[in-house]
Structures are given as C-alpha cells and as structure tokens.
Design a protein around this motif. Structure first.
Motif, PDB file in Angstrom:
ATOM      1  N   LEU A 170       0.814  -1.214   0.000  1.00  0.00           N
ATOM      2  CA  LEU A 170       0.000   0.000   0.000  1.00  0.00           C
ATOM      3  C   LEU A 170       0.847   1.263   0.000  1.00  0.00           C
ATOM      4  O   LEU A 170       0.458   2.279  -0.560  1.00  0.00           O
ATOM      5  CB  LEU A 170      -0.915   0.011   1.220  1.00  0.00           C
ATOM      6  CG  LEU A 170      -1.903  -1.146   1.258  1.00  0.00           C
ATOM      7  CD1 LEU A 170      -2.790  -1.027   2.477  1.00  0.00           C
ATOM      8  CD2 LEU A 170      -2.745  -1.168   0.015  1.00  0.00           C
ATOM      9  N   ALA A 171       2.027   1.201   0.622  1.00  0.00           N
ATOM     10  CA  ALA A 171       2.773   2.432   0.847  1.00  0.00           C
ATOM     11  C   ALA A 171       3.367   3.018  -0.422  1.00  0.00           C
ATOM     12  O   ALA A 171       3.400   4.225  -0.579  1.00  0.00           O
ATOM     13  CB  ALA A 171       3.873   2.192   1.863  1.00  0.00           C
ATOM     14  N   PRO A 228      -2.552   8.514   1.067  1.00  0.00           N
ATOM     15  CA  PRO A 228      -2.716   7.283   1.848  1.00  0.00           C
ATOM     16  C   PRO A 228      -4.119   6.658   1.843  1.00  0.00           C
ATOM     17  O   PRO A 228      -4.226   5.451   1.629  1.00  0.00           O
ATOM     18  CB  PRO A 228      -2.291   7.709   3.251  1.00  0.00           C
ATOM     19  CG  PRO A 228      -1.321   8.791   3.015  1.00  0.00           C
ATOM     20  CD  PRO A 228      -1.754   9.493   1.776  1.00  0.00           C
ATOM     21  N   PRO A 229      -5.218   7.421   2.035  1.00  0.00           N
ATOM     22  CA  PRO A 229      -6.521   6.739   2.089  1.00  0.00           C
ATOM     23  C   PRO A 229      -6.817   5.952   0.821  1.00  0.00           C
ATOM     24  O   PRO A 229      -7.430   4.884   0.889  1.00  0.00           O
ATOM     25  CB  PRO A 229      -7.514   7.887   2.245  1.00  0.00           C
ATOM     26  CG  PRO A 229      -6.741   9.018   2.759  1.00  0.00           C
ATOM     27  CD  PRO A 229      -5.359   8.869   2.243  1.00  0.00           C
ATOM     28  N   GLY A 237      -4.916   4.159  -0.916  1.00  0.00           N
ATOM     29  CA  GLY A 237      -4.334   2.823  -0.818  1.00  0.00           C
ATOM     30  C   GLY A 237      -5.275   1.874  -0.125  1.00  0.00           C
ATOM     31  O   GLY A 237      -5.544   0.765  -0.608  1.00  0.00           O
ATOM     32  N   PHE A 238      -5.814   2.324   1.016  1.00  0.00           N
ATOM     33  CA  PHE A 238      -6.736   1.470   1.760  1.00  0.00           C
ATOM     34  C   PHE A 238      -7.990   1.193   0.937  1.00  0.00           C
ATOM     35  O   PHE A 238      -8.450   0.050   0.854  1.00  0.00           O
ATOM     36  CB  PHE A 238      -7.138   2.143   3.084  1.00  0.00           C
ATOM     37  CG  PHE A 238      -6.062   2.134   4.127  1.00  0.00           C
ATOM     38  CD1 PHE A 238      -5.638   0.947   4.691  1.00  0.00           C
ATOM     39  CD2 PHE A 238      -5.490   3.317   4.555  1.00  0.00           C
ATOM     40  CE1 PHE A 238      -4.664   0.939   5.667  1.00  0.00           C
ATOM     41  CE2 PHE A 238      -4.506   3.318   5.530  1.00  0.00           C
ATOM     42  CZ  PHE A 238      -4.094   2.132   6.090  1.00  0.00           C
ATOM     43  N   PHE A 239      -8.530   2.257   0.304  1.00  0.00           N
ATOM     44  CA  PHE A 239      -9.766   2.075  -0.455  1.00  0.00           C
ATOM     45  C   PHE A 239      -9.565   1.109  -1.621  1.00  0.00           C
ATOM     46  O   PHE A 239     -10.376   0.214  -1.846  1.00  0.00           O
ATOM     47  CB  PHE A 239     -10.287   3.418  -0.985  1.00  0.00           C
ATOM     48  CG  PHE A 239     -10.873   4.292   0.083  1.00  0.00           C
ATOM     49  CD1 PHE A 239     -11.683   3.740   1.066  1.00  0.00           C
ATOM     50  CD2 PHE A 239     -10.624   5.648   0.124  1.00  0.00           C
ATOM     51  CE1 PHE A 239     -12.218   4.534   2.072  1.00  0.00           C
ATOM     52  CE2 PHE A 239     -11.159   6.447   1.126  1.00  0.00           C
ATOM     53  CZ  PHE A 239     -11.952   5.886   2.094  1.00  0.00           C
ATOM     54  N   MET A 297      -7.325  -1.230  -1.997  1.00  0.00           N
ATOM     55  CA  MET A 297      -7.124  -2.593  -1.492  1.00  0.00           C
ATOM     56  C   MET A 297      -8.464  -3.189  -1.061  1.00  0.00           C
ATOM     57  O   MET A 297      -8.776  -4.344  -1.384  1.00  0.00           O
ATOM     58  CB  MET A 297      -6.154  -2.524  -0.313  1.00  0.00           C
ATOM     59  CG  MET A 297      -5.778  -3.855   0.264  1.00  0.00           C
ATOM     60  SD  MET A 297      -4.756  -4.801  -0.859  1.00  0.00           S
ATOM     61  CE  MET A 297      -4.825  -6.380  -0.018  1.00  0.00           C
ATOM     62  N   GLY A 298      -9.272  -2.414  -0.338  1.00  0.00           N
ATOM     63  CA  GLY A 298     -10.575  -2.906   0.105  1.00  0.00           C
ATOM     64  C   GLY A 298     -11.458  -3.256  -1.075  1.00  0.00           C
ATOM     65  O   GLY A 298     -12.108  -4.304  -1.099  1.00  0.00           O
ATOM     66  N   LEU A 299     -11.422  -2.404  -2.091  1.00  0.00           N
ATOM     67  CA  LEU A 299     -12.245  -2.623  -3.288  1.00  0.00           C
ATOM     68  C   LEU A 299     -11.810  -3.890  -4.015  1.00  0.00           C
ATOM     69  O   LEU A 299     -12.644  -4.717  -4.407  1.00  0.00           O
ATOM     70  CB  LEU A 299     -12.082  -1.412  -4.212  1.00  0.00           C
ATOM     71  CG  LEU A 299     -13.286  -1.069  -5.056  1.00  0.00           C
ATOM     72  CD1 LEU A 299     -14.432  -0.652  -4.146  1.00  0.00           C
ATOM     73  CD2 LEU A 299     -12.933   0.042  -6.030  1.00  0.00           C
TER      74      LEU A 299
END
Lengths: 204, 191
Positions: free
Chosen positions: A32-33, A179-180, A182-184, A186-188
């Motif tokens: 993610l980073a 950063p957000p 990356g999380f979104f 990955m979640g998707l």
C-alpha cells in the motif's frame, strides 16, 4: 500428502490461487505504501521478487546446515544481506525510483511474505522447487502491486506510466494517490475477489 | 521546546505511522478485534519503539560511522536482541507488566513500524532526545490508531453488514476512512 510437487505447479500457485497479497493478505505495508503509481509498484514488486528468489535459493541450499533453534535469525540475516544488495544496486542504477521508494526498500527485510516463504517452503524443499515457489510468490506479489498501483495511478493522476489517459477536463481523484486511496483500492480489490469467489462457489 | 512538540505531534497524528505511512499494518488488522488487546498491543509497541530509538541512535553514532553498509543487518539484530533482553528483565522484576505486554513483545520486534522508525530516525539525523520524542510520538500514534480501529470494529461486528464485505475488505475500507480523517490534521501546523 502424496501429491507430486512439480516445478510448474509451484510456480503457478503463487500467481493467483495463493496470491500473497489478495488471498493470504501478507506484505501489506509495501503493497500500500509505495503503490501511488504503476512504475513504483512495479519497481517495488521486482525488488521484492529479487530478494525472495535470492534468499529462497540460499536458504534451501543451506537447509541441512542451519540449526533449528536459530533458523529465524539466520533467515533474517540472509534476507537482510540480499536487501542491502538490492538497495545499493537500485541506488546505482535507478536513482530516481530509489529516491521515491526511500526507506521502503530497506523495509523489504520485514516483509512477512519473505520470511514466511523461507519458514514454510524453502527450508523444507529442494533448491529448484524453492526457486519456483519464490518466483511464483514474487510474481504474484508484483502482479498485485501493479494492479493496485495501476488503479491508483489511473484514478488519482489520470495517467498510466506517466502518459495521460483522459482529456483535459478530467479532474483527478487526488485522494487516490494519497494514503486513504491505498486502503480504499485494497478494500475494493478484496471485495471484487470475494465477489468472484462467491459466484464461482455458487455455480458449482 | 516547540521543536520537540512539533516532532511529537507530527509523528503521532499528522504523519501517523499506520494511517499515512502504512507501517505496522499486520498488527493493526490482526489484533484490533478487541479493545483491551488493542490497547495492550499499543503500549507494547510504544515500549519497543523507545528501546529501538535508543539502539538505533547508539549504533548510528558509535558503530555505523565506520560501516554504513551494515546498517540494516545490525539494526535488526541489535533491536531483536535488546527487546529479548528487556523482556527477560521484565519477566523477572515485574510479572504483572510481563503478563500485560508479554506475548506481544516478540511479535512486534520484526514489525515494519519498528524498523521503519529506526530508518526514518537515521534519514532525518535525529539526536538522541529528538529520536526518543519521535519514538513516543509514533507509539502514541500507533496506539491511537489501534484503539480507534478496535472501537469501530467492535461496533461494526454487532451491525448487520452484508456477508460479502465482512472481514478483510471491510477492515480496509474502515482504515481508509480513518486515514481520510487523519489527513485533516495536516493543517494543524504551518511549517
């Protein structure tokens, strides 16, 4: 387990069926980073692949000589050596990318994916199978990083590998390269994976 | 004084290790299922980060000047062994503290947040005191993120969420929202 282990099956399983990022959810920090663009994801994936293949090869070659109680320390020492080498090679050949990835190249050492493969595969299997396993897992990791990086770059900068995709009136979703995003992303992607798996299970 | 405050606040909320550097994600998703384990994990992290910061400073000043290419290897080994040593001392002197932190200590020694702190500290040429403040900031930030995440997950587990999204996908989306919220701290200081 009587199942015959062959070079091909070990190589292919890491790419999709046991993909380290999407199925095992390992090695998240680098996944993610650094994936705010496709090129960075690719560079990170290939660096990890190189470290993984190198250390798997060495660990499986030395597996009869490594004493059990200190094996984890030995694995980490081997991995850290390869990471240092990759770090210096990248700094010498691709200084721009090296600067962009920064400390995350060094942080490959603590990628749980690499240590996990040494512990669960390379330390128990012959060298050529370990190389296949490492190449497959590293390839799967690279694939995942390229996918995340691709999605984030297309949505966040409106380009792919630096080439603009859309006309001028496209407003980039800046949040996707932050950063957000990356999380979104990955979640998707995990959600899509779950959806596909569920559909396939229902059909059979 | 304000310099130290700046380092602390920056590491704790603005550049939160978990939510904006993606460091230490494994424990973040692994142990954030319950509030009390999350809190303990956070404190264990704070503890190990402090030791790490000191070790990294020591190595940088006294050892690595002569052999910079050994940085990564020596960081990992020295940090892992000092944590082990401190763990043994705590076990002897304070069993209560050991029970509270115990099982988490070996787990987080090779966590990316720990090594990340050592590397960032080196890259930014922090002095001993700056490094320690940075470590405390990072530790407080990690604890904060873990506890908030655990609180939300406990709430969500009681809600009627579609089965498909339950688990990893939902956790990532929650983390994304948190990260979005933490981005708001970026305007806290103007520097």
């Amino acid at each position: 387990m009587t199942q015959q282990k062959s070079f091909q099956t070990e190589l292919i399983k890491g790419l999709w069926r046991e993909n380290p990022v999407f199925v095992a959810v390992l090695g998240l920090c680098p996944a993610l980073a650094v994936t705010n663009s496709l090129a960075n994801g690719l560079a990170m994936g290939l660096a990890t692949l190189a470290v993984l293949v190198g250390s798997s090869c060495l660990v499986s070659g030395l597996r009869h000589f490594i004493p059990k109680p200190v094996r984890i320390s030995v694995f980490i020492l081997i991995i850290a050596t390869f990471v240092t080498a990759v770090d210096y090679v990248l700094a010498a050949t691709l200084p721009d990318i090296h600067k962009e990835l920064g400390a995350f190249i060094s942080l490959i050492v603590v990628n749980c994916l690499i240590l996990g493969r040494q512990e669960s595969f390379a330390s128990k299997n012959p060298m050529w199978l370990s190389i296949a396993d490492a190449a497959g897992m590293g390839g799967g990791f690279t694939l995942a990083l390229v996918m995340i990086g691709g999605v984030r770059e297309v949505l966040g900068s409106g380009s792919i590998l630096g080439f603009p995709l859309f006309s001028d009136d496209f407003v980039p979703w800046v949040v996707m390269v932050m950063p957000p995003g990356g999380f979104f992303t990955m979640g998707l992607l995990l959600l899509i994976m779950a959806f596909v798996t569920e559909n396939r299970r229902r059909k059979t | 004084m304000s310099h130290f405050l700046w380092i602390f606040v920056s590491a704790a909320v603005i550049n939160n290790f978990t939510l904006s550097y993606f460091l230490g994600l494994c424990p973040f998703f692994g142990v954030s299922g319950r509030l009390d384990t999350a809190l303990r994990m956070g404190f264990a992290n704070l503890f190990v980060l402090t030791i790490t910061s000191f070790c990294a400073w020591f190595l940088n000043v006294f050892v690595l000047v002569h052999a910079p290419y050994l940085r990564l290897i020596s960081f990992i080994f020295v940090i892992a062994s000092s944590v082990q040593l401190v763990e043994m001392i705590i076990k002897k002197t304070s069993p209560a503290l050991f029970r509270a932190l115990g099982i988490f200590l070996p787990l987080i020694t090779t966590n990316c947040a720990i090594l990340g702190l050592a590397l960032f500290q080196t890259n930014r040429d922090y002095s001993l005191m700056e490094g320690l403040v940075f470590a405390w900031g990072a530790g407080v930030g990690l604890t904060l993120a873990l506890v908030i995440m655990a609180g939300i997950r406990v709430e969500v587990s009681m809600q009627d969420v579609p089965k498909l999204i339950r688990g990893a996908a939902l956790n990532f989306i929650i983390a994304g929202m948190l990260s979005l919220a933490f981005m708001g701290f970026a305007g806290l200081f103007s520097q």
